[in-house]
Design a protein around this motif. Structure first.
Motif, short mmCIF file in Angstrom:
data_model
loop_
_atom_site.label_atom_id
_atom_site.label_comp_id
_atom_site.label_asym_id
_atom_site.label_seq_id
_atom_site.Cartn_x
_atom_site.Cartn_y
_atom_site.Cartn_z
N GLY A 81 61.21 42.82 42.31
CA GLY A 81 60.68 42.86 40.77
C GLY A 81 59.28 42.99 40.80
N ASP A 82 58.45 43.11 41.64
CA ASP A 82 56.96 43.03 41.49
C ASP A 82 56.71 44.53 40.81
OD1 ASP A 82 57.05 45.06 43.50
OD2 ASP A 82 56.06 43.88 44.90
N SER A 83 55.32 44.77 40.62
CA SER A 83 54.77 45.99 40.10
C SER A 83 54.45 46.93 41.12
CB SER A 83 53.59 45.40 39.37
OG SER A 83 52.40 44.94 40.26
N GLY A 84 54.68 46.86 42.11
CA GLY A 84 54.47 47.92 43.21
C GLY A 84 53.05 47.91 43.50
N GLY A 85 52.28 46.87 43.43
CA GLY A 85 50.70 47.00 43.95
C GLY A 85 49.93 47.44 42.69
N LEU A 86 50.41 47.69 41.54
CA LEU A 86 49.67 48.04 40.47
C LEU A 86 49.28 47.05 39.20
CD1 LEU A 86 51.68 51.37 39.76
CD2 LEU A 86 49.19 51.03 41.06
N GLY A 87 49.92 45.90 39.38
CA GLY A 87 49.80 44.88 38.28
C GLY A 87 48.35 44.44 37.90
N LEU A 88 47.54 44.20 38.83
CA LEU A 88 46.19 43.86 38.89
C LEU A 88 45.36 44.93 38.53
CD1 LEU A 88 45.87 41.01 41.92
CD2 LEU A 88 46.24 40.76 39.46
N ALA A 89 45.52 46.11 39.00
CA ALA A 89 44.83 47.20 38.65
C ALA A 89 45.11 47.56 36.99
CB ALA A 89 45.43 48.39 39.38
N ILE A 90 46.38 47.23 36.58
CA ILE A 90 46.45 47.49 35.27
C ILE A 90 45.93 46.25 34.20
CG2 ILE A 90 48.54 47.27 33.50
CD1 ILE A 90 50.28 48.27 35.19
N VAL A 91 45.78 45.09 34.82
CA VAL A 91 44.93 44.19 34.04
C VAL A 91 43.48 44.74 33.99
CG1 VAL A 91 44.12 41.75 34.24
CG2 VAL A 91 46.37 42.32 34.88
N GLN A 92 42.74 45.15 35.33
CA GLN A 92 41.40 45.59 35.06
C GLN A 92 41.22 46.42 34.19
OE1 GLN A 92 39.90 47.69 38.62
NE2 GLN A 92 38.08 46.20 38.45
N SER A 93 42.00 47.58 34.14
CA SER A 93 42.01 48.47 32.98
C SER A 93 42.33 48.30 31.65
CB SER A 93 43.26 49.68 33.34
OG SER A 93 43.09 50.34 34.49
N ILE A 94 42.84 47.28 31.38
CA ILE A 94 43.08 46.58 30.09
C ILE A 94 41.76 45.94 29.61
CG2 ILE A 94 44.08 44.65 28.60
CD1 ILE A 94 46.87 45.58 30.20
N MET A 95 41.06 45.20 30.48
CA MET A 95 39.92 44.43 30.32
C MET A 95 38.83 45.28 30.00
SD MET A 95 40.82 41.65 29.87
CE MET A 95 39.07 41.02 29.61
N GLN A 96 38.98 46.54 30.86
CA GLN A 96 37.74 47.59 30.65
C GLN A 96 38.13 48.35 29.31
OE1 GLN A 96 38.41 50.32 34.04
NE2 GLN A 96 37.09 49.14 35.56
N LEU A 97 39.04 48.45 28.81
CA LEU A 97 39.45 48.89 27.38
C LEU A 97 38.87 48.10 26.44
CD1 LEU A 97 43.09 50.22 27.74
CD2 LEU A 97 40.98 51.77 27.45
N HIS A 98 38.95 46.80 26.62
CA HIS A 98 38.36 45.85 25.89
C HIS A 98 36.76 45.75 26.04
CE1 HIS A 98 42.61 44.73 25.09
NE2 HIS A 98 42.07 44.34 23.85
N GLY A 99 36.34 46.23 26.81
CA GLY A 99 34.60 46.15 27.05
C GLY A 99 34.48 44.58 27.77
N GLY A 100 35.56 44.15 28.50
CA GLY A 100 35.29 42.97 29.24
C GLY A 100 35.61 43.30 30.69
N GLN A 101 35.85 42.21 31.44
CA GLN A 101 36.29 42.27 32.82
C GLN A 101 36.87 40.83 33.20
OE1 GLN A 101 32.49 41.73 35.08
NE2 GLN A 101 31.95 39.75 34.26
N VAL A 102 37.75 41.29 34.40
CA VAL A 102 38.65 40.32 34.98
C VAL A 102 37.84 40.00 36.33
CG1 VAL A 102 39.85 42.22 36.09
CG2 VAL A 102 40.79 40.09 35.92
N THR A 103 37.85 38.65 36.73
CA THR A 103 37.35 38.32 37.88
C THR A 103 38.35 37.38 38.56
OG1 THR A 103 36.23 36.31 36.64
CG2 THR A 103 34.94 38.39 37.30
N VAL A 104 38.12 36.86 39.86
CA VAL A 104 39.02 36.13 40.60
C VAL A 104 38.14 35.13 41.58
CG1 VAL A 104 39.56 37.70 42.32
CG2 VAL A 104 41.14 35.73 42.14
#
Length: 474
Positions: free
Chosen positions: A422-445
């Motif tokens: 049921g996972d995202s195929g290794g794309l889940g966190l990449a999608i999170v980063q793209s969403i934050m870039q669209l908002h002008g923000g960033q994701v960190t860990v």
């Protein structure tokens, strides 16, 4: 296919500009020198005529008789000095006393200045008649022996002066023209030599292809003025090399990810067709096929979303999002999965945030799914807000530092063996980063023995872009 039209050569244009500047400078200098020479010649001729009239006046006044003066023509010729000068001394009735006119120049009538007044440059007449040689004339009254009234006319033909000035003008024109041609030739030669590094750069760039994107232009051996363009080209080559490497890796990862469900589909269906099966077995096979198709469908939707986000085709529909309500919905959605893993979900989100609701829900959902999947059984997954940051934290095995920088790469997994259906195929966190870039923000860990924390840092943004539909959550 016809060759594209070429613009004028930069070297030729600069050489022509250089030649034009040199011609202008030489021309201005030549005109200045010409005017200076002309003024000097005019001054000397004027002074010579003024002095000559004074000398003749003095000579006439000191002489004993006019007959004696008439018998000494060589004296006057030596006083005049050349064939361009003339001297006329006339009585009051117009009869000549002295007439020295070597070229037989016609002399017009000129009003004489009074005897008592010294001659001035303004008294000199510049006489020019069509077809005749230009002539300078100065006339003045004089007193001869025994007080006889006389008229003295001194003059100078300007043919020699005009010829000298014409020759000087010609030399100025020739000097300006020759200087411009020489400047053009030398300028073109120097510019071609100066542009040689550009031609070498062009040849070097032309030799770079997909197999040699790691090559860089050498800037230490080129002129200082070209350092910035060369560094910009090297930066572009580095970005192209990195992008091509990422694209190649992405293609390889995509092929690997798609191959697994396709291999499963081919294997299970081939095995089912190898011999007759019961209806229950076929139903079980179809259910397995549907699961693999859903996995492929999620992967395609995720890839489409990333492609649209990368090209700016996903517009934001900003609105005030109630974070606590959003957190409750997400916890309710993942409650069953959390119970299966003996986890507790703690929603500490509060307040409102301007964001795209669908995208924010998807980003937090991906992070929450990732946290539930890797949390230690019996621990708590926490959704919290700290200022403009939203965090998702879980307790579990810490992520090694060498993996932290690549977690948001597409298809990247810290441990590929832990992939689940049921996972995202290794794309889940990449999608999170793209969403934050669209908002002008960033994701960190950050990850250590206490917890692994993903943070979404938002920046203030303007409201109001057209809404768009996002693919379903991964």
């Amino acid at each position: 296919m016809s060759e594209p039209a070429r613009g004028p050569s930069l070297a030729w244009r600069l050489a022509l500009a250089f030649a034009a500047v040199c011609a202008l400078v030489l021309g201005v200098a030549g005109v200045f020198l010409y005017r200076s020479l002309e003024a000097e010649l005019i001054y000397r001729d004027d002074q010579a005529l003024l002095g000559r009239l004074e000398q003749v006046r003095a000579l006439l006044q000191d002489s004993d008789s006019l007959d004696a003066l008439q018998q000494r023509p060589r004296l006057y010729q030596n006083m005049l000095g050349n064939q361009e000068s003339l001297l006329l001394v006339n009585r009051a009735d117009g009869s000549p006393v002295i007439a020295i006119n070597p070229r037989g120049q016609q002399v017009p009538q000129v009003a004489p200045i009074p005897e008592q007044r010294s001659p001035q440059p303004a008294d000199i007449h510049d006489w020019r008649a069509p077809g005749a040689t230009p002539l300078l004339l100065l006339a003045g009254q004089a007193q001869g022996p025994r007080g006889e009234a006389l008229t003295v006319v001194v003059g100078k033909q300007l043919a020699e002066r005009e010829a000298m000035l014409a020759s000087y003008r010609l030399r100025v024109y020739l000097a300006a023209g020759a200087g411009a041609l020489l400047a053009f030739a030398v300028g073109l030669l120097l510019l071609r030599r100066a542009l040689r590094p550009l031609r070498q750069m062009a040849r070097t760039v032309a030799q770079i292809d997909l197999r040699s994107l790691d090559r860089r232009l050498q800037w230490r051996t080129i002129p200082k003025e070209l350092h910035e363009p060369v560094q910009a080209l090297n930066g572009m080559l580095a970005r192209l090399d990195d992008s091509f490497g990422r694209l190649s890796q992405f293609s390889a990862d995509l092929a690997h990810e798609i191959r697994t469900p396709l291999h499963n589909l081919l294997g299970s269906n081939g095995l089912a067709l190898s011999q007759p099966r019961s209806s229950d077995e076929y139903q079980e096979l179809l259910a397995s096929n549907v699961e693999e198709f859903e996995r492929l469908n999620r992967m395609v939707e995720n890839l489409l979303f990333l492609a649209r986000a990368d090209h700016g085709q996903r517009l934001l529909n900003l609105q005030a999002v109630d974070l606590h309500e959003l957190g409750e919905d997400l916890c309710a959605y993942f409650e069953a999965l959390a119970d299966d893993r003996q986890l507790r979900l703690d929603n500490q989100l509060h307040g409102c945030l301007d964001a795209d609701l669908q995208l924010l829900q998807r980003a937090l959902g991906n992070l929450l799914a990732n946290a539930v999947r890797h949390a230690t059984p019996g621990s708590t997954v926490v959704l919290a807000r700290v200022g403009a940051q939203l965090t998702v934290s879980n307790q579990g095995e810490p992520i090694a530092p060498q993996h932290l920088g690549r977690l948001f790469d597409r298809f990247y997994r810290v441990d590929a063996s832990r992939a689940e259906p049921g996972d995202s195929g290794g794309l889940g966190l990449a999608i999170v980063q793209s969403i934050m870039q669209l908002h002008g923000g960033q994701v960190t860990v950050s990850s250590d023995a206490q917890a692994t924390v993903f943070s979404l840092a938002f920046t203030p943004s303007d409201r109001g872009t057209a809404p768009a539909t996002a693919p379903s959550s991964a």
